[in-house]
Design an enzyme around this catalytic site. Sequence first.
Site, PDB file in Angstrom:
ATOM      1  N   GLU A 174      32.048  35.808  43.623  1.00  0.00           N
ATOM      2  CA  GLU A 174      32.286  36.108  42.916  1.00  0.00           C
ATOM      3  C   GLU A 174      31.798  37.737  42.947  1.00  0.00           C
ATOM      4  O   GLU A 174      30.542  38.000  44.186  1.00  0.00           O
ATOM      5  CB  GLU A 174      31.162  35.894  41.485  1.00  0.00           C
ATOM      6  CG  GLU A 174      30.411  34.914  41.810  1.00  0.00           C
ATOM      7  CD  GLU A 174      29.180  35.228  43.079  1.00  0.00           C
ATOM      8  OE1 GLU A 174      28.796  36.878  42.287  1.00  0.00           O
ATOM      9  OE2 GLU A 174      29.012  35.227  43.929  1.00  0.00           O
ATOM     10  N   GLU A 317      30.520  36.422  47.370  1.00  0.00           N
ATOM     11  CA  GLU A 317      31.562  36.981  47.180  1.00  0.00           C
ATOM     12  C   GLU A 317      32.731  35.431  47.468  1.00  0.00           C
ATOM     13  O   GLU A 317      33.564  35.776  47.471  1.00  0.00           O
ATOM     14  CB  GLU A 317      31.425  37.666  48.494  1.00  0.00           C
ATOM     15  CG  GLU A 317      30.944  38.640  48.134  1.00  0.00           C
ATOM     16  CD  GLU A 317      30.846  40.169  49.299  1.00  0.00           C
ATOM     17  OE1 GLU A 317      30.433  40.813  49.014  1.00  0.00           O
ATOM     18  OE2 GLU A 317      32.167  39.325  50.323  1.00  0.00           O
TER      19      GLU A 317
END
Length: 349
Positions: A174, A317
Amino acid sequence: MNELQDVIGAIRPLRQEAKDAASVHLDNLTKPPGSLGKLEDMARQLAGITGEVMPDMSRKAIVVMAADHGVCEEGVSAFPQEVTRQMVMNFLQGGAAVNVLARHAGAEVVCVDIGVNADLEHPDLLSRKVRKGTANMAREAAMTREEALQAIRAGIEVADGLAGRGVRVLATGEMGIGNTTASSALLSVLGGIAVEDAVGRGTGIDDARWLHKQEVVRRAIEVNKPDADDALDVLAKVGGLEIAGLTGVILGAAKNACPVVIDGFISSAAALVASRLAPESQPYMIASHQSHEQGHGRMLEEVGLGPMLHMDMRLGEGTGAALCFTLMDAAGKIMREMASFESAGVSRG
């Protein structure tokens, strides 16, 4: 909602016969039973998920969902909101940490704009934008219930598409400045955990801003009064679009009998929502690591997961998930390449 229930209804229990066969195989290898610990657990889980004792998990993808958060208006992050947009372009150019670690693990990175507060264009970007960022949850609901459902559906569709072209294992990643604030609120409500225990330092805020962040989360919960027994209500009121999208990725992975590797704190918030919406999805999840974010351990406990790694990471991430892919490869090699007692001529204990 009926469409979501259809997806949940399509999630099947793990295949016990394949898990049992994997256990027999592991116990015949030249080692004391259980001596490879979590690698053996993973090998059995992958067998149960796929129905294959030695599945080929070489096709791997990390889905990075990106969205902005209106709560950034409250000054909860050390970074400005435009970093979300800038980092999306960095992902697409292959320059972020998750890109480096994904290349190391032989995985692709799929970047999805599900709610970035900007107009983004790139040939490799999946645009599934529900809206340009959530509302400020400290003053009103982050999004409507229908918007949360739309984001979940988008995540399911992304998972369906990847599984349809042969990807065997998915991972969650994310990007969204302010998303640890939303994740902390989700943990506090769904886990029944005090705000001060759920809220961490995110991007590295100082003591004053950390206390302010706690107060913002308290205010968001007081203003919105989310129903802890209704995970979708909590997600809509104090969650995020990328969290909703990742919830859909997790449910879609389970529906397609794909393991899904959960990254850090924000990804685990999505896993918590998914597990409340569909407890059947939990056996398909693998927790890659426990991050340095304060509430992550409690979050994983609420989902019922134990981390593979402790690396003191707090980037998100999908970086921890990428590292876990290498452990998945190792578990597969143990199953395929390690000698048995019989083949090696080794006496059993």
